[in-house]
Write a protein that holds these residues in place. Structure first.
Motif, short mmCIF file in Angstrom:
data_model
loop_
_atom_site.label_atom_id
_atom_site.label_comp_id
_atom_site.label_asym_id
_atom_site.label_seq_id
_atom_site.Cartn_x
_atom_site.Cartn_y
_atom_site.Cartn_z
N ASP A 223 0.87 -1.19 0.00
CA ASP A 223 0.00 0.00 0.00
C ASP A 223 0.89 1.23 0.00
OD1 ASP A 223 -2.25 1.60 0.00
OD2 ASP A 223 -3.17 0.66 1.74
N LEU A 235 0.64 15.33 3.78
CA LEU A 235 0.80 16.78 3.57
C LEU A 235 2.20 16.98 2.98
CD1 LEU A 235 -0.90 19.35 4.45
CD2 LEU A 235 0.77 19.58 6.26
N GLY A 241 -2.11 16.87 -0.48
CA GLY A 241 -2.36 15.56 0.13
C GLY A 241 -3.85 15.30 0.20
N TYR A 304 0.90 14.37 11.95
CA TYR A 304 -0.33 13.62 12.23
C TYR A 304 -0.74 12.72 11.06
CZ TYR A 304 -5.12 12.63 13.67
OH TYR A 304 -6.28 12.00 14.02
N ARG A 305 -0.60 13.25 9.85
CA ARG A 305 -0.94 12.44 8.67
C ARG A 305 -0.05 11.20 8.61
NH1 ARG A 305 -3.11 15.57 4.03
NH2 ARG A 305 -4.34 17.13 5.11
N GLN A 307 1.37 9.75 11.08
CA GLN A 307 0.91 8.87 12.16
C GLN A 307 -0.32 8.06 11.74
OE1 GLN A 307 -0.51 11.07 15.51
NE2 GLN A 307 -0.55 9.30 16.88
N LYS A 308 -1.25 8.72 11.07
CA LYS A 308 -2.47 8.04 10.64
C LYS A 308 -2.15 6.91 9.65
CE LYS A 308 -5.56 11.35 9.43
NZ LYS A 308 -6.90 11.86 9.07
N TYR A 309 -1.31 7.24 8.66
CA TYR A 309 -0.95 6.22 7.67
C TYR A 309 -0.17 5.08 8.31
CZ TYR A 309 -2.62 8.37 3.40
OH TYR A 309 -3.42 8.85 2.40
N GLY A 311 -0.31 3.81 11.28
CA GLY A 311 -1.19 2.88 11.99
C GLY A 311 -1.92 1.95 11.04
N GLY A 312 -2.40 2.51 9.94
CA GLY A 312 -3.12 1.71 8.96
C GLY A 312 -2.21 0.66 8.33
N TYR A 313 -1.00 1.07 7.96
CA TYR A 313 -0.08 0.13 7.31
C TYR A 313 0.48 -0.90 8.27
CZ TYR A 313 -0.20 3.30 3.30
OH TYR A 313 -0.60 4.06 2.25
N TYR A 314 0.61 -0.49 9.51
CA TYR A 314 1.05 -1.41 10.56
C TYR A 314 0.13 -2.63 10.56
CZ TYR A 314 2.86 -2.67 15.20
OH TYR A 314 3.45 -3.30 16.25
N VAL A 315 -1.16 -2.34 10.46
CA VAL A 315 -2.14 -3.43 10.50
C VAL A 315 -2.23 -4.15 9.14
CG1 VAL A 315 -4.60 -3.88 10.67
CG2 VAL A 315 -3.46 -2.55 12.42
N SER A 316 -2.08 -3.40 8.06
CA SER A 316 -2.11 -4.04 6.73
C SER A 316 -1.10 -5.18 6.66
CB SER A 316 -1.75 -3.04 5.63
OG SER A 316 -2.71 -2.04 5.55
N LYS A 343 5.13 10.05 18.26
CA LYS A 343 3.72 9.69 18.06
C LYS A 343 3.55 8.19 17.82
CE LYS A 343 1.71 13.79 18.05
NZ LYS A 343 0.70 14.13 19.04
N TYR B 298 -11.46 -3.40 3.52
CA TYR B 298 -10.05 -3.03 3.63
C TYR B 298 -9.93 -1.59 4.13
CZ TYR B 298 -5.17 -2.01 2.54
OH TYR B 298 -3.84 -1.63 2.63
N LYS B 302 -8.33 -0.24 7.69
CA LYS B 302 -7.26 0.75 7.77
C LYS B 302 -7.64 1.89 8.72
CE LYS B 302 -6.00 1.80 3.40
NZ LYS B 302 -5.21 2.41 2.32
N ALA B 305 -7.52 0.75 12.36
CA ALA B 305 -6.13 0.68 12.81
C ALA B 305 -5.55 2.07 12.99
CB ALA B 305 -5.31 -0.10 11.79
N SER B 306 -5.83 2.92 12.02
CA SER B 306 -5.29 4.26 12.05
C SER B 306 -5.78 5.03 13.28
CB SER B 306 -5.72 4.95 10.76
OG SER B 306 -5.37 6.28 10.76
N GLY B 309 -4.29 3.89 16.38
CA GLY B 309 -2.95 4.46 16.44
C GLY B 309 -2.94 5.87 16.96
N VAL B 310 -3.80 6.72 16.46
CA VAL B 310 -3.74 8.12 16.87
C VAL B 310 -4.18 8.33 18.31
CG1 VAL B 310 -4.00 8.98 14.52
CG2 VAL B 310 -6.02 8.81 15.97
N PHE B 340 -3.40 -9.38 16.31
CA PHE B 340 -2.12 -9.09 16.96
C PHE B 340 -2.18 -7.79 17.77
CE2 PHE B 340 -1.92 -6.39 13.41
CZ PHE B 340 -1.06 -5.38 13.74
#
Lengths: 395, 390
Positions: A223, A235, A241, A304-305, A307-309, A311-316, A343, B298, B302, B305-306, B309-310, B340
């Motif tokens: 991703d 950003l 962005g 912050y952006r 950080q948001k991405y 977290g999402g990729y961490y889980v992906s 963060k 999906y 995301k 998860a995101s 995270g925040v 996990f």
């Protein structure tokens, strides 16, 4: 084996010459202002000194000739024959090119055809290829695509929630950019720690004129933040962005702007520049440190952006082994790295502040020993990766 | 206290009558302004379904509703209105007076399709129920606690100053309600909890609710942004807007309609905007329906998860809305790789869900997963009562 790397863009042409034995950089420079009477050739000596030369450059061919002349006059090479291959950075390879390829007529035509998808880049990339083929008629030319690395994205990742026929008809989907840079940084880290990419989950953050973040699982992109164009995602310095897409229409109506007018604003006057009035990350950090309100907001939004991405990729990927940050010297700001990683602490990232402060003219680890996710800094050098791929192709 | 809750759309008025937090009657008038309007009403004494009435405007429609509620004999003590957009002017519910009305009107440019109808409902009630207090409860208010770095877009700051272009978020009343119910069910104070709430209905949005306050949400300046929805696209590269308008020769109205009405589940599957049909088609081997489902889940995953995270972690994930409450496949798939992170769904509880509020994670799951039917009308009634009493 000597390989010349060319990146011909709207700004001009960047050139870098490598001796592939030992991967030594022999020369580097940029010509700006092509088509004017006062084009500037900025030549960078290996010790960091720069030299500016000004002359008239009426067209792409004379620009490429000037590069050749520069290389011979600086006695970096004796003659044309010494250059064994030329690698061109090409931004868009559509869905057709999933790896670097030797350039023939078909490839050149495709690069032109993809201009529709990357109007700011591909027409210029094609000009560079044509000019280079004239100046170096018997040297093999290779195209290395920015989008190729993302050929592994799955449909649920690259499809937008738009009518499906726009995908089949116009190719509207996520492509992703900076592919060469992300892969390159990941490879550098893999070499440094002697661990195969096949055994790593990496999140890679590329900061530059444009910025993007990519999830790399077992060496393959899963991703990435940029999409159909390089406008979306994080950003950036002058690009917006992610935004609510309807803002585009709203602004066009409110400001009485044409479509191109809005596009210009979103690409050239937005991002950090639009929020805080600067395109320099160092200046942004300084202003934010002084407490300037809009700089604080812009810096926080930038972090912050990411950080948001993250977290999402961490889980992906079901977790992350390494976080790789890559940028050029100008964009390497310890305070910003430190803010980003703070963060992410709860996900197991811990920055070694001392290493971060000193960082970095070479690839190095900047996390603490007990950091669960290893953090690395890689100085940007896509040119070397393009050279490596070019070498592979001509072999 | 007898409280009437009203939700006025451009051609409809939905209502519920609360008598001390119990629903005493409910119904709707549809096709207001058309030659024949349709009236639906349920109460203990009187029931009718889609019977034709004459309602050329909202005032006539509400008059009909009051008649059915026998408002003359059994007095209505207060009216609570759902108002879509409160802009930056309203961060909580408010008693309506002329000053408030002016400010709700000021928000019309931000919600040109919704706020005018909400205003019509308020004006009709002022005329029909003089002296009865009216309260406005805003869809955007709960998200006014977003920090600036979460609501600001990366566009020139002047557009925020001039036009108030920023992330507002919607479905606030629902996110507020289900996060608070979740805390209640988990028997923990909401001030200690990090909750991700997923409102998945016709429109879909997700919110990060940290210690009772919304800190981020997926819908933005408009309700188009964020998750994939029935017919709305959710997130996509902004450069696509211009590319498509040029290729398809669309004007702004046309583009708006493509992104809002022809996209989302419908756009990808080219068959259905309803998750139930998508799931059925997918089981029958329709590949585009499967694709629509996968893009939907999906993206949802995301965001979950995101937002975890925040907030620096997550204690509970809550599902609500038609899809959230009924589509076990969506819940399972969107949580599938979160194990996990400590999310452990109890498959059986997820599969064999009855109506009502449920915890569907395993007992030892670090992160609780809940299904909570939303009840925006109840929140509006309670807010109205709270404001009228104080």
């Amino acid at each position: 084996m000597k390989i010349l790397i060319l990146f011909y863009g709207v700004f001009g042409v960047e050139y870098t010459l490598f001796e592939m034995e030992g991967e030594r950089e022999l020369a580097r420079g940029i010509i700006e202002g092509i088509g004017t009477k006062t084009a500037i050739n900025t030549y960078k000596y290996p010790d960091g000194e720069t030299e500016h030369t000004v002359k008239e450059v009426s067209n792409p061919v004379s620009a490429i000739k000037w590069i050749l002349h520069t290389l011979t006059s600086k006695t970096v090479i004796k003659n044309v024959e010494e250059i064994d291959a030329i690698g061109h950075r090409v931004i868009h390879g559509g869905t057709k090119y999933s790896r670097a390829t030797i350039i023939n007529n078909e490839v050149l035509n495709d690069v032109v055809d993809f201009s529709d998808l990357a109007p700011e880049h591909n027409p210029f990339n094609a000009q560079g290829i044509k000019a280079s083929s004239q100046v170096f008629p018997s040297t093999p030319q290779v195209a290395v695509f920015d989008t190729a690395f993302y050929s592994t994205l799955k449909p649920e990742v690259y499809l937008y929630g738009l009518p499906y026929q726009f995908y089949t008809q116009y190719g509207i989907r996520k492509y992703g950019f900076h592919g060469i840079g992300h892969l390159c940084a990941a490879v550098e880290v893999s070499k440094l720690i002697h661990r195969s990419l096949k055994r790593m989950r990496i999140i890679s953050l590329h900061i530059g004129r444009g910025s993007s973040i990519t999830a790399i699982d077992k060496g393959e992109a899963v991703d990435t933040s940029m999409g159909f164009s390089p406008t979306g995602g994080l950003l950036m310095k002058t690009r917006c962005g992610d935004i609510d897409p309807l803002i585009v229409i709203y602004l066009a109506a409110k400001e009485n702007l044409s479509l191109i007018g809005v596009e210009n604003i979103l690409n050239k006057n937005s991002g950090i520049l639009g929020l805080a009035g600067t395109t320099s990350l160092k200046e942004l950090a300084e202003k934010a440190e002084k407490g300037e309100k809009r700089a604080v907001c812009a810096l926080n939004a930038f972090v912050y952006r990411i950080q948001k991405y993250f977290g999402g990729y961490y889980v992906s990927m079901g977790g992350v082994d390494a976080f790789v940050l890559t940028s050029r010297d100008d964009d390497s700001v310890p305070l910003i790295r430190s803010k980003i990683i703070k963060k992410l602490e709860f996900l197991g990232l811990k920055l070694d502040e001392k290493k971060n402060e000193k960082c970095c003219d070479k690839t190095m680890e900047i996390s603490t020993r007990n950091s669960k996710v290893k953090i690395f800094f890689v100085p940007r050098n896509e040119e070397l990766c393009i050279a490596r791929e070019t070498k592979e192709v001509v072999k | 206290m007898r409280i009437l809750v009203l939700n006025c759309g451009s051609s409809s008025a939905k209502y519920q009558l609360f008598d001390y937090e119990e629903v005493a009657a409910k119904g709707s008038v549809e096709r207001i302004g058309e030659s024949v309007s349709l009236f639906t009403h349920y109460s203990e004494t009187f029931q009718t379904k889609k019977s034709p009435i004459d309602a050329p405007d909202h005032t006539k429609a509400i008059d009909k509703i009051l008649e059915a509620l026998n408002a003359k004999e059994k007095k209505i003590d207060a009216v609570g209105h759902r108002v879509v957009h409160g802009g930056e002017k309203f961060s909580s519910s408010v008693l309506i007076d002329s000053e408030v009305m002016k400010r709700v009107q000021d928000c019309i440019p931000l919600a040109p399709l919704h706020n005018p109808s909400n205003i019509k409902g308020i004006e009709a009630c002022s005329a029909l129920l003089p002296g009865v207090p009216q309260v406005a409860v805003f869809d955007t208010a709960f998200h006014q606690t977003l920090p600036d770095y979460a609501y600001i877009y990366g566009i020139p700051y002047s557009y925020y100053k001039k036009y108030r272009v920023r992330r507002y978020g919607f479905h606030g009343t629902s996110h507020y309600y289900v996060s608070n119910r979740a805390a209640r069910l988990l028997n923990r104070p909401i001030e200690e909890l990090k909750i991700v709430t997923c409102h998945l209905g016709n429109g879909c949005s997700i919110a990060a609710v940290k210690y009772g306050k919304s800190v981020d949400t997926s819908m933005g300046f408009t309700p188009l942004e964020g998750l994939l929805m029935g017919t709305r696209s959710g997130d996509f590269d902004p450069a696509v807007v211009l590319f498509l308008m040029e290729k398809e020769n669309l004007d702004t109205v046309g583009a708006n309609s493509v992104f809002n009405k022809r996209s989302g589940l419908l756009g990808i599957s080219q068959t259905a905007n309803d998750m139930r049909e998508i799931l059925r088609e997918s089981k029958e081997g329709n590949e585009l329906a499967t694709l629509a489902f996968e893009v939907f889940t999906y993206r949802l995953k995301k965001y979950i998860a995101s937002y975890s995270g925040v907030m620096g972690g997550v204690d509970a994930v809550v599902f609500t809305g038609g899809i959230g409450e009924n589509a076990k496949e969506v819940r399972e798939s969107s949580l599938s790789e979160l194990e996990f992170m400590g999310v452990e769904l109890d498959r059986r509880k997820n599969d064999e869900l009855s109506a009502g509020e449920h915890i569907i994670s395993k007992e030892d799951s670090n992160v609780a997963v809940l299904v909570i039917p939303t009840n925006e009308e109840l929140v509006i009634a309670k807010e109205t009562e709270r404001i009228c009493i104080s």
